[in-house]
Motif scaffolding. Structure first.
Motif, PDB file in Angstrom:
ATOM      1  N   PHE A 146      64.985 -55.382 -54.292  1.00  0.00           N
ATOM      2  CA  PHE A 146      63.850 -56.173 -54.770  1.00  0.00           C
ATOM      3  C   PHE A 146      62.932 -56.557 -53.614  1.00  0.00           C
ATOM      4  CE2 PHE A 146      61.816 -60.077 -56.467  1.00  0.00           C
ATOM      5  CZ  PHE A 146      61.250 -59.528 -57.614  1.00  0.00           C
ATOM      6  N   LEU A 147      63.511 -56.895 -52.459  1.00  0.00           N
ATOM      7  CA  LEU A 147      62.700 -57.186 -51.278  1.00  0.00           C
ATOM      8  C   LEU A 147      61.808 -55.992 -50.930  1.00  0.00           C
ATOM      9  CD1 LEU A 147      65.341 -58.867 -48.936  1.00  0.00           C
ATOM     10  CD2 LEU A 147      63.276 -59.978 -49.813  1.00  0.00           C
ATOM     11  N   ALA A 148      62.383 -54.788 -50.986  1.00  0.00           N
ATOM     12  CA  ALA A 148      61.620 -53.584 -50.660  1.00  0.00           C
ATOM     13  C   ALA A 148      60.481 -53.382 -51.646  1.00  0.00           C
ATOM     14  CB  ALA A 148      62.539 -52.373 -50.643  1.00  0.00           C
ATOM     15  N   TYR A 149      60.721 -53.657 -52.925  1.00  0.00           N
ATOM     16  CA  TYR A 149      59.644 -53.538 -53.911  1.00  0.00           C
ATOM     17  C   TYR A 149      58.543 -54.546 -53.606  1.00  0.00           C
ATOM     18  CZ  TYR A 149      56.995 -53.704 -58.229  1.00  0.00           C
ATOM     19  OH  TYR A 149      55.960 -53.686 -59.139  1.00  0.00           O
ATOM     20  N   VAL A 150      58.908 -55.800 -53.383  1.00  0.00           N
ATOM     21  CA  VAL A 150      57.920 -56.837 -53.097  1.00  0.00           C
ATOM     22  C   VAL A 150      57.089 -56.463 -51.876  1.00  0.00           C
ATOM     23  CG1 VAL A 150      57.603 -59.261 -52.434  1.00  0.00           C
ATOM     24  CG2 VAL A 150      59.277 -58.663 -54.196  1.00  0.00           C
ATOM     25  N   CYS A 151      57.751 -55.925 -50.855  1.00  0.00           N
ATOM     26  CA  CYS A 151      57.042 -55.517 -49.646  1.00  0.00           C
ATOM     27  C   CYS A 151      56.177 -54.288 -49.896  1.00  0.00           C
ATOM     28  CB  CYS A 151      58.044 -55.242 -48.534  1.00  0.00           C
ATOM     29  SG  CYS A 151      57.278 -54.761 -46.975  1.00  0.00           S
ATOM     30  N   GLY A 152      56.755 -53.276 -50.532  1.00  0.00           N
ATOM     31  CA  GLY A 152      56.055 -52.012 -50.721  1.00  0.00           C
ATOM     32  C   GLY A 152      54.776 -52.141 -51.515  1.00  0.00           C
ATOM     33  N   VAL A 153      54.790 -52.957 -52.586  1.00  0.00           N
ATOM     34  CA  VAL A 153      53.597 -53.059 -53.425  1.00  0.00           C
ATOM     35  C   VAL A 153      52.496 -53.858 -52.746  1.00  0.00           C
ATOM     36  CG1 VAL A 153      54.952 -52.849 -55.533  1.00  0.00           C
ATOM     37  CG2 VAL A 153      54.393 -55.141 -54.662  1.00  0.00           C
ATOM     38  N   SER A 154      52.842 -54.585 -51.678  1.00  0.00           N
ATOM     39  CA  SER A 154      51.829 -55.379 -50.976  1.00  0.00           C
ATOM     40  C   SER A 154      51.161 -54.607 -49.854  1.00  0.00           C
ATOM     41  CB  SER A 154      52.472 -56.646 -50.401  1.00  0.00           C
ATOM     42  OG  SER A 154      53.343 -56.346 -49.320  1.00  0.00           O
TER      43      SER A 154
ATOM     44  N   ALA B 226      55.419 -43.920 -49.449  1.00  0.00           N
ATOM     45  CA  ALA B 226      55.609 -42.704 -50.238  1.00  0.00           C
ATOM     46  C   ALA B 226      56.573 -42.907 -51.391  1.00  0.00           C
ATOM     47  CB  ALA B 226      56.115 -41.579 -49.340  1.00  0.00           C
ATOM     48  N   GLY B 227      57.504 -43.850 -51.265  1.00  0.00           N
ATOM     49  CA  GLY B 227      58.486 -44.031 -52.326  1.00  0.00           C
ATOM     50  C   GLY B 227      59.436 -45.169 -52.025  1.00  0.00           C
ATOM     51  N   LEU B 228      60.259 -45.478 -53.023  1.00  0.00           N
ATOM     52  CA  LEU B 228      61.234 -46.566 -52.929  1.00  0.00           C
ATOM     53  C   LEU B 228      62.542 -46.127 -53.545  1.00  0.00           C
ATOM     54  CD1 LEU B 228      62.191 -49.585 -52.681  1.00  0.00           C
ATOM     55  CD2 LEU B 228      61.106 -49.962 -54.901  1.00  0.00           C
ATOM     56  N   VAL B 229      63.636 -46.397 -52.832  1.00  0.00           N
ATOM     57  CA  VAL B 229      64.987 -46.216 -53.351  1.00  0.00           C
ATOM     58  C   VAL B 229      65.657 -47.579 -53.356  1.00  0.00           C
ATOM     59  CG1 VAL B 229      67.221 -45.100 -53.027  1.00  0.00           C
ATOM     60  CG2 VAL B 229      65.125 -43.890 -52.370  1.00  0.00           C
ATOM     61  N   ALA B 230      66.359 -47.920 -54.424  1.00  0.00           N
ATOM     62  CA  ALA B 230      67.071 -49.190 -54.504  1.00  0.00           C
ATOM     63  C   ALA B 230      68.422 -48.982 -55.161  1.00  0.00           C
ATOM     64  CB  ALA B 230      66.253 -50.207 -55.301  1.00  0.00           C
ATOM     65  N   THR B 231      69.420 -49.739 -54.693  1.00  0.00           N
ATOM     66  CA  THR B 231      70.704 -49.731 -55.386  1.00  0.00           C
ATOM     67  C   THR B 231      70.730 -50.772 -56.501  1.00  0.00           C
ATOM     68  OG1 THR B 231      71.761 -51.292 -53.846  1.00  0.00           O
ATOM     69  CG2 THR B 231      71.927 -48.934 -53.337  1.00  0.00           C
TER      70      THR B 231
ATOM     71  N   GLU C 140      54.835 -53.768 -64.757  1.00  0.00           N
ATOM     72  CA  GLU C 140      54.017 -53.205 -65.839  1.00  0.00           C
ATOM     73  C   GLU C 140      52.700 -52.618 -65.340  1.00  0.00           C
ATOM     74  OE1 GLU C 140      56.577 -56.414 -67.621  1.00  0.00           O
ATOM     75  OE2 GLU C 140      55.327 -56.200 -65.835  1.00  0.00           O
ATOM     76  N   LYS C 141      52.261 -53.042 -64.161  1.00  0.00           N
ATOM     77  CA  LYS C 141      50.990 -52.583 -63.619  1.00  0.00           C
ATOM     78  C   LYS C 141      51.166 -51.683 -62.396  1.00  0.00           C
ATOM     79  CE  LYS C 141      48.426 -56.616 -65.259  1.00  0.00           C
ATOM     80  NZ  LYS C 141      47.538 -57.750 -64.894  1.00  0.00           N
ATOM     81  N   PHE C 142      52.397 -51.323 -62.129  1.00  0.00           N
ATOM     82  CA  PHE C 142      52.654 -50.579 -60.897  1.00  0.00           C
ATOM     83  C   PHE C 142      52.701 -49.083 -61.155  1.00  0.00           C
ATOM     84  CE2 PHE C 142      55.481 -48.705 -57.688  1.00  0.00           C
ATOM     85  CZ  PHE C 142      54.658 -48.926 -56.604  1.00  0.00           C
ATOM     86  N   LEU C 143      51.868 -48.335 -60.405  1.00  0.00           N
ATOM     87  CA  LEU C 143      51.756 -46.881 -60.575  1.00  0.00           C
ATOM     88  C   LEU C 143      51.765 -46.109 -59.262  1.00  0.00           C
ATOM     89  CD1 LEU C 143      48.871 -47.002 -63.212  1.00  0.00           C
ATOM     90  CD2 LEU C 143      51.223 -46.309 -63.676  1.00  0.00           C
ATOM     91  N   ARG C 144      51.792 -46.786 -58.116  1.00  0.00           N
ATOM     92  CA  ARG C 144      51.400 -46.152 -56.864  1.00  0.00           C
ATOM     93  C   ARG C 144      52.381 -45.122 -56.307  1.00  0.00           C
ATOM     94  NH1 ARG C 144      49.416 -50.889 -53.645  1.00  0.00           N
ATOM     95  NH2 ARG C 144      50.847 -50.081 -52.076  1.00  0.00           N
ATOM     96  N   PHE C 145      53.690 -45.378 -56.356  1.00  0.00           N
ATOM     97  CA  PHE C 145      54.635 -44.415 -55.785  1.00  0.00           C
ATOM     98  C   PHE C 145      55.912 -44.381 -56.625  1.00  0.00           C
ATOM     99  CE2 PHE C 145      54.789 -48.335 -53.118  1.00  0.00           C
ATOM    100  CZ  PHE C 145      56.060 -48.796 -53.460  1.00  0.00           C
ATOM    101  N   PRO C 146      56.677 -43.288 -56.514  1.00  0.00           N
ATOM    102  CA  PRO C 146      57.884 -43.127 -57.330  1.00  0.00           C
ATOM    103  C   PRO C 146      59.015 -44.060 -56.881  1.00  0.00           C
ATOM    104  CG  PRO C 146      57.062 -41.016 -56.542  1.00  0.00           C
ATOM    105  CD  PRO C 146      56.349 -42.066 -55.761  1.00  0.00           C
ATOM    106  N   VAL C 147      59.899 -44.337 -57.821  1.00  0.00           N
ATOM    107  CA  VAL C 147      61.046 -45.213 -57.569  1.00  0.00           C
ATOM    108  C   VAL C 147      62.322 -44.512 -58.038  1.00  0.00           C
ATOM    109  CG1 VAL C 147      62.174 -47.383 -58.210  1.00  0.00           C
ATOM    110  CG2 VAL C 147      59.711 -47.346 -57.750  1.00  0.00           C
ATOM    111  N   LEU C 148      63.337 -44.541 -57.183  1.00  0.00           N
ATOM    112  CA  LEU C 148      64.685 -44.091 -57.546  1.00  0.00           C
ATOM    113  C   LEU C 148      65.596 -45.304 -57.567  1.00  0.00           C
ATOM    114  CD1 LEU C 148      67.065 -42.075 -57.933  1.00  0.00           C
ATOM    115  CD2 LEU C 148      67.151 -41.873 -55.422  1.00  0.00           C
ATOM    116  N   LEU C 149      66.195 -45.571 -58.707  1.00  0.00           N
ATOM    117  CA  LEU C 149      67.229 -46.596 -58.806  1.00  0.00           C
ATOM    118  C   LEU C 149      68.576 -45.882 -58.866  1.00  0.00           C
ATOM    119  CD1 LEU C 149      68.273 -49.494 -59.199  1.00  0.00           C
ATOM    120  CD2 LEU C 149      67.840 -49.219 -61.663  1.00  0.00           C
ATOM    121  N   ALA C 150      69.359 -46.019 -57.792  1.00  0.00           N
ATOM    122  CA  ALA C 150      70.698 -45.431 -57.725  1.00  0.00           C
ATOM    123  C   ALA C 150      71.690 -46.581 -57.831  1.00  0.00           C
ATOM    124  CB  ALA C 150      70.881 -44.650 -56.428  1.00  0.00           C
TER     125      ALA C 150
END
Length: 320
Positions: A139-147, A154-159, A249-259
């Motif tokens: 979640f920290l990475a998402y909060v940082c990445g979208v800002s 280029a992308g986000l991976v999260a467990t 709901e408004k996020f479109l910028r880069f792909p996300v992998l949830l592993a």
């Protein structure tokens, strides 16, 4: 960033005790230890492990959660590095070898640290950033990445992608019903009145569910550079005050992998699915079979490696 005489993990080999829980080339040792650096941000000295690869198309920023630190995630960093990518793994303030002053131990400050680290990597190399977040680090990475500015990530991976604002996540976070019904409701008041008071994080949350292997959970909980440290009450409150600048709901910028670990007893899939299902970007879900919150078990550990490498390869082949 600079290399100098700060403490290093190469001098403090306590992290070796984690090696038995991993296999083969995932284990860190003297032969494949990272380069250690520090960078200064608003007075905080932040320790960073760097796994160098100048041919890497991205810089992977590995983000730990509450109770972790960069070197604890060395086996995951090694897997990505061996696949051809440069990895940087910071110790966020309060953990590892980074500054521990109360004013720096705050999730909002952590996001600023991550943003500056990622921005400096992009400025210095021109390579886009891929965030890989474990536990709360997702979640920290998402909060940082979208800002960050468009085109830098280029992308986000999260467990996990458990949003601390959700009631389900709060239930999962709380150590027991007393913490859930009494401690968490009173936490904002205590944080205002005595925010600098330091207490063990295990008093509040389910550190015993960090892993499905009891020995590993005990090791993590007692680690003097990780979950064994005491944290200010203000930090506990800051977890629940994290707010992304762009809701899913408004996020479109880069792909996300949830592993996501398939046998996670701390943050089961339901909390991550709430946030994941709201995402409007390209997204992929992989369930790591038999893995606990700290994913070390097979076959899930190998599934994690394959899914992350495949995700990075797909990103590499995308037009910028």
């Amino acid at each position: 960033m600079s290399k100098h005489s700060y403490r290093t993990y190469n001098q403090e080999n306590h992290w070796r005790k984690y090696a038995p829980f991993f296999s083969g080339s995932a284990c860190a040792d003297e032969a494949n230890a990272p380069v250690e650096e520090y960078f200064s941000f608003r007075g905080a000295q932040v320790h960073v492990d760097r796994y160098t690869n100048h041919e890497s198309p991205f810089v992977i920023v590995l983000v730990h959660g509450a109770g972790g630190y960069g070197r604890l995630l060395a086996p995951y960093a090694r897997l990505v590095h061996q696949a051809g990518y440069e990895v940087v793994a910071p110790d966020l303030p309060g953990y590892g070898l980074s500054s521990n002053e109360t004013r720096f131990v705050d999730c909002r400050f952590w996001v600023e640290v991550l943003r500056e680290l990622a921005a400096s990597e992009y400025r210095n190399s021109g390579r886009r950033i891929v965030f890989v977040g474990a536990s709360l680090g997702g979640f920290l990475a998402y909060v940082c990445g979208v800002s960050m500015p468009a085109g830098t990530v280029a992308g986000l991976v999260a467990t996990t992608l458990a949003d601390p604002r959700d009631s389900i996540t709060r239930q999962q976070f709380a150590r027991n019903s007393i913490v859930l019904r009494v401690g968490l409701p009173l936490l904002p008041m205590f944080a205002r009145c005595m925010g600098g008071l330091r207490l063990p994080i295990r008093w509040f949350t389910k550190m015993n569910a960090m892993s499905n292997q009891a020995a590993l959970s005990r090791l993590v909980a007692a680690d003097p550079l990780g979950a064994g440290v005491s944290l200010p009450l203000r930090f506990m409150q800051s977890i629940f005050e994290l707010r992304p600048t762009v809701e899913p709901e408004k996020f479109l910028r880069f792909p996300v992998l949830l592993a996501h670990p398939g046998a996670d007893r701390w943050t089961p899939m339901e909390s991550s699915r709430i946030f994941f299902d709201r995402l409007q970007c390209e997204k992929t879900l992989v369930v790591l079979d038999q893995c606990g919150h700290f994913p070390v078990e097979e076959p899930g550990f190998s599934q994690l490696e394959r899914s992350v490498v495949a995700f990075l390869e797909e990103l590499k082949n995308r037009p910028q």
